[in-house]
Motif scaffolding. Structure first.
Motif, PDB file in Angstrom:
ATOM      1  N   ALA A 171       0.830  -1.202   0.000  1.00 34.65           N
ATOM      2  CA  ALA A 171       0.000   0.000   0.000  1.00 34.65           C
ATOM      3  C   ALA A 171       0.867   1.256   0.000  1.00 34.65           C
ATOM      4  O   ALA A 171       0.585   2.224  -0.723  1.00 34.65           O
ATOM      5  N   LYS A 172       1.946   1.241   0.788  1.00 35.31           N
ATOM      6  CA  LYS A 172       2.859   2.377   0.815  1.00 35.31           C
ATOM      7  C   LYS A 172       3.554   2.546  -0.533  1.00 35.31           C
ATOM      8  O   LYS A 172       3.746   3.662  -1.026  1.00 35.31           O
ATOM      9  N   ALA A 173       3.914   1.411  -1.153  1.00 37.04           N
ATOM     10  CA  ALA A 173       4.572   1.465  -2.463  1.00 37.04           C
ATOM     11  C   ALA A 173       3.639   2.060  -3.510  1.00 37.04           C
ATOM     12  O   ALA A 173       4.075   2.864  -4.349  1.00 37.04           O
ATOM     13  N   TRP A 174       2.360   1.698  -3.470  1.00 34.91           N
ATOM     14  CA  TRP A 174       1.416   2.248  -4.440  1.00 34.91           C
ATOM     15  C   TRP A 174       1.225   3.745  -4.257  1.00 34.91           C
ATOM     16  O   TRP A 174       1.132   4.497  -5.235  1.00 34.91           O
ATOM     17  N   GLN A 175       1.189   4.201  -3.010  1.00 30.40           N
ATOM     18  CA  GLN A 175       1.071   5.640  -2.766  1.00 30.40           C
ATOM     19  C   GLN A 175       2.304   6.386  -3.266  1.00 30.40           C
ATOM     20  O   GLN A 175       2.198   7.468  -3.845  1.00 30.40           O
ATOM     21  N   ARG A 176       3.464   5.782  -3.062  1.00 30.73           N
ATOM     22  CA  ARG A 176       4.701   6.417  -3.545  1.00 30.73           C
ATOM     23  C   ARG A 176       4.721   6.461  -5.074  1.00 30.73           C
ATOM     24  O   ARG A 176       5.143   7.448  -5.664  1.00 30.73           O
ATOM     25  N   ARG A 177       4.268   5.378  -5.722  1.00 34.08           N
ATOM     26  CA  ARG A 177       4.191   5.381  -7.184  1.00 34.08           C
ATOM     27  C   ARG A 177       3.253   6.476  -7.673  1.00 34.08           C
ATOM     28  O   ARG A 177       3.534   7.158  -8.656  1.00 34.08           O
ATOM     29  N   LEU A 178       2.133   6.611  -6.978  1.00 29.57           N
ATOM     30  CA  LEU A 178       1.156   7.624  -7.364  1.00 29.57           C
ATOM     31  C   LEU A 178       1.777   9.014  -7.295  1.00 29.57           C
ATOM     32  O   LEU A 178       1.609   9.835  -8.201  1.00 29.57           O
ATOM     33  N   GLU A 179       2.526   9.279  -6.231  1.00 33.31           N
ATOM     34  CA  GLU A 179       3.168  10.582  -6.066  1.00 33.31           C
ATOM     35  C   GLU A 179       4.276  10.786  -7.096  1.00 33.31           C
ATOM     36  O   GLU A 179       4.370  11.838  -7.730  1.00 33.31           O
ATOM     37  N   THR A 180       5.099   9.761  -7.275  1.00 29.16           N
ATOM     38  CA  THR A 180       6.259   9.886  -8.160  1.00 29.16           C
ATOM     39  C   THR A 180       5.847   9.984  -9.618  1.00 29.16           C
ATOM     40  O   THR A 180       6.340  10.839 -10.361  1.00 29.16           O
ATOM     41  N   LEU A 181       4.949   9.105 -10.040  1.00 22.43           N
ATOM     42  CA  LEU A 181       4.600   9.033 -11.450  1.00 22.43           C
ATOM     43  C   LEU A 181       3.606  10.099 -11.880  1.00 22.43           C
ATOM     44  O   LEU A 181       3.332  10.257 -13.064  1.00 22.43           O
ATOM     45  N   SER A 182       3.074  10.851 -10.894  1.00 23.91           N
ATOM     46  CA  SER A 182       2.211  11.976 -11.239  1.00 23.91           C
ATOM     47  C   SER A 182       3.040  13.179 -11.684  1.00 23.91           C
ATOM     48  O   SER A 182       2.517  14.124 -12.254  1.00 23.91           O
ATOM     49  N   THR A 183       4.341  13.138 -11.392  1.00 21.20           N
ATOM     50  CA  THR A 183       5.250  14.198 -11.816  1.00 21.20           C
ATOM     51  C   THR A 183       5.815  13.834 -13.186  1.00 21.20           C
ATOM     52  O   THR A 183       6.258  12.712 -13.402  1.00 21.20           O
ATOM     53  N   THR A 184       5.796  14.780 -14.088  1.00 17.11           N
ATOM     54  CA  THR A 184       6.330  14.537 -15.430  1.00 17.11           C
ATOM     55  C   THR A 184       7.798  14.919 -15.470  1.00 17.11           C
ATOM     56  O   THR A 184       8.154  16.081 -15.249  1.00 17.11           O
ATOM     57  N   TYR A 185       8.641  13.942 -15.720  1.00 18.41           N
ATOM     58  CA  TYR A 185      10.078  14.180 -15.856  1.00 18.41           C
ATOM     59  C   TYR A 185      10.449  14.126 -17.328  1.00 18.41           C
ATOM     60  O   TYR A 185       9.939  13.292 -18.070  1.00 18.41           O
ATOM     61  N   GLU A 186      11.326  15.018 -17.728  1.00 19.79           N
ATOM     62  CA  GLU A 186      11.711  15.099 -19.132  1.00 19.79           C
ATOM     63  C   GLU A 186      13.172  14.689 -19.317  1.00 19.79           C
ATOM     64  O   GLU A 186      14.005  14.944 -18.441  1.00 19.79           O
ATOM     65  N   PRO A 187      13.500  14.073 -20.449  1.00 22.94           N
ATOM     66  CA  PRO A 187      14.910  13.772 -20.744  1.00 22.94           C
ATOM     67  C   PRO A 187      15.724  15.065 -20.735  1.00 22.94           C
ATOM     68  O   PRO A 187      15.234  16.135 -21.106  1.00 22.94           O
ATOM     69  N   ASN A 188      16.967  14.963 -20.302  1.00 26.03           N
ATOM     70  CA  ASN A 188      17.845  16.128 -20.243  1.00 26.03           C
ATOM     71  C   ASN A 188      18.902  16.041 -21.351  1.00 26.03           C
ATOM     72  O   ASN A 188      18.935  15.062 -22.114  1.00 26.03           O
ATOM     73  N   PRO A 189      19.765  17.041 -21.489  1.00 21.80           N
ATOM     74  CA  PRO A 189      20.755  17.020 -22.574  1.00 21.80           C
ATOM     75  C   PRO A 189      21.662  15.789 -22.584  1.00 21.80           C
ATOM     76  O   PRO A 189      22.179  15.411 -23.640  1.00 21.80           O
ATOM     77  N   GLY A 190      21.855  15.137 -21.434  1.00 19.39           N
ATOM     78  CA  GLY A 190      22.642  13.910 -21.412  1.00 19.39           C
ATOM     79  C   GLY A 190      21.961  12.789 -22.171  1.00 19.39           C
ATOM     80  O   GLY A 190      22.593  12.073 -22.962  1.00 19.39           O
ATOM     81  N   HIS A 191      20.656  12.617 -21.956  1.00 18.81           N
ATOM     82  CA  HIS A 191      19.892  11.608 -22.708  1.00 18.81           C
ATOM     83  C   HIS A 191      19.921  11.914 -24.202  1.00 18.81           C
ATOM     84  O   HIS A 191      20.115  11.014 -25.028  1.00 18.81           O
ATOM     85  N   HIS A 192      19.727  13.178 -24.539  1.00 16.23           N
ATOM     86  CA  HIS A 192      19.679  13.558 -25.954  1.00 16.23           C
ATOM     87  C   HIS A 192      21.037  13.383 -26.636  1.00 16.23           C
ATOM     88  O   HIS A 192      21.102  13.070 -27.834  1.00 16.23           O
ATOM     89  N   ALA A 193      22.124  13.578 -25.892  1.00 19.33           N
ATOM     90  CA  ALA A 193      23.457  13.379 -26.470  1.00 19.33           C
ATOM     91  C   ALA A 193      23.642  11.925 -26.894  1.00 19.33           C
ATOM     92  O   ALA A 193      24.243  11.645 -27.943  1.00 19.33           O
ATOM     93  N   LEU A 194      23.113  10.980 -26.110  1.00 19.92           N
ATOM     94  CA  LEU A 194      23.241   9.569 -26.470  1.00 19.92           C
ATOM     95  C   LEU A 194      22.378   9.224 -27.686  1.00 19.92           C
ATOM     96  O   LEU A 194      22.730   8.335 -28.461  1.00 19.92           O
ATOM     97  N   VAL A 195      21.268   9.932 -27.865  1.00 23.58           N
ATOM     98  CA  VAL A 195      20.466   9.754 -29.083  1.00 23.58           C
ATOM     99  C   VAL A 195      21.270  10.218 -30.297  1.00 23.58           C
ATOM    100  O   VAL A 195      21.272   9.563 -31.350  1.00 23.58           O
ATOM    101  N   ARG A 196      21.987  11.335 -30.170  1.00 19.28           N
ATOM    102  CA  ARG A 196      22.814  11.818 -31.291  1.00 19.28           C
ATOM    103  C   ARG A 196      23.918  10.820 -31.607  1.00 19.28           C
ATOM    104  O   ARG A 196      24.284  10.624 -32.771  1.00 19.28           O
TER     105      ARG A 196
END
Length: 249
Positions: free
Chosen positions: A65-90
Motif C-alpha cells: 500500500a505504501k509502495a502504491w502511494q509512492r508510485r502515485l506521487e512519483t509518477l504523477s510528476t512529469t520528468y523530461e529527458p535532459n541534454p545527457g539523454h539527448h546526447a546519447l540519441v545523437r
C-alpha cells in the motif's frame, strides 16, 4: 576537465561500436533523485529500500500500500529527458551506438528517442505493471487509476495475484535475455562508456571489466568517484548533462 573531455572525444571518434551503461546519475538533472547519493531516496529514508525488496513486498500488504502511494506521487510528476539523454540519441544517429544498457527504470532514454532495439532496460521499467502470479502485464496508469479510486493494493484482474511495477526488485532475478544481450554487447564493444553509475551494482557492472578484457577502452563520466575508476582510460567528473553533450557534440 577540458583535457579529459578532449581525450574522451578522441576515444568516441575512433569507436564504431560504443556500448553505454547508464545509472541514476544521468537522470538527476531531470529531477529524479538517485538512491545512494547524499540526497538519495534510500539515504534519506532507509525504510524506502523495503519497498524495492521482493520478500517485504510480497509478504506485507502495508508495504504494498505504501509502495502504491509512492508510485502515485512519483509518477504523477512529469520528468523530461535532459541534454545527457539527448546526447546519447545523437550518438546513435551518427551510427556509433551499438547498445545502451541502463540501470534506470524511468523510461527517459525511450522518451529521448533511443531505439528500443538498441536499449537494454536491465532493471525493467515503471511504465508497466505485471502480476507476480500469472505474468499478465499492463500499462501502469490502469493500476494507478484504481489507487486513485481508493484501492490501497490493487490485485491482478486476471487472476487476483499481486501486482507490482515491471521492475526488478531486490531478490528478483534479472531477465536472462537482457543479461545475454548486455554480455554480447560488452564483448564486441570498441568503447565502453559508463555514465552516472557508481559501478557497484552487480551483475550488470561486470560489463565494464568484460569490455576491458576484450580490448575496449573505458570512458567513465560521473558526478563522483566510482568503484571502477582504476579501469578507466579516461575519467571525467562533472555534470553529466553538460559533459555528455560536450563529448558527443
Amino acid at each position: 576537465m577540458e583535457e579529459a573531455i578532449e581525450a574522451g572525444r578522441e576515444l568516441l571518434a575512433g569507436a564504431g561500436r560504443v556500448v553505454v551503461l547508464t545509472g541514476a546519475g544521468i537522470s538527476t538533472d531531470s529531477g529524479i533523485p538517485d538512491f545512494r547519493g547524499p540526497n538519495g531516496v534510500w539515504t534519506k529514508d532507509p525504510e524506502a529500500e523495503k519497498l524495492a525488496t521482493l520478500d517485504h513486498y510480497v509478504s506485507d500488504p502495508a508495504i504494498r500500500a505504501k509502495a502504491w502511494q509512492r508510485r502515485l506521487e512519483t509518477l504523477s510528476t512529469t520528468y523530461e529527458p535532459n541534454p545527457g539523454h539527448h546526447a546519447l540519441v545523437r550518438l546513435e544517429q551518427r551510427g556509433a551506438l551499438d547498445t545502451l544498457i541502463t540501470q534506470n527504470v524511468d523510461g527517459l532514454h525511450r522518451r529521448a528517442g533511443t531505439s528500443p532495439d538498441r536499449l537494454v532496460e536491465i532493471h525493467g521499467t515503471t511504465s508497466d505493471v505485471m502480476c507476480l502470479d500469472c505474468d499478465d502485464r499492463a500499462p501502469i496508469e490502469k493500476a494507478l487509476d484504481r489507487v486513485r479510486a481508493g484501492e490501497a493494493d490493487p490485485a491482478c484482474r486476471s487472476c487476483g495475484g499481486i501486482l507490482k511495477t515491471a521492475t526488478i526488485s531486490f531478490g528478483q532475478g534479472l531477465v536472462v535475455d537482457d543479461l545475454a544481450r548486455a554480455d554480447a554487447a560488452a564483448r564486441r564493444a570498441d568503447l565502453l562508456l559508463a555514465v552516472g553509475s557508481t559501478l557497484g551494482v552487480y551483475p550488470i557492472a561486470n560489463v565494464v571489466p568484460l569490455a576491458k578484457v576484450h580490448g575496449a577502452p573505458v570512458l567513465i563520466v560521473n558526478g563522483g568517484p566510482t568503484e571502477m575508476d582504476d579501469l578507466a582510460d579516461v575519467r571525467i567528473e562533472g555534470s553529466i548533462s553538460e559533459v555528455l553533450p560536450a563529448l558527443v557534440g
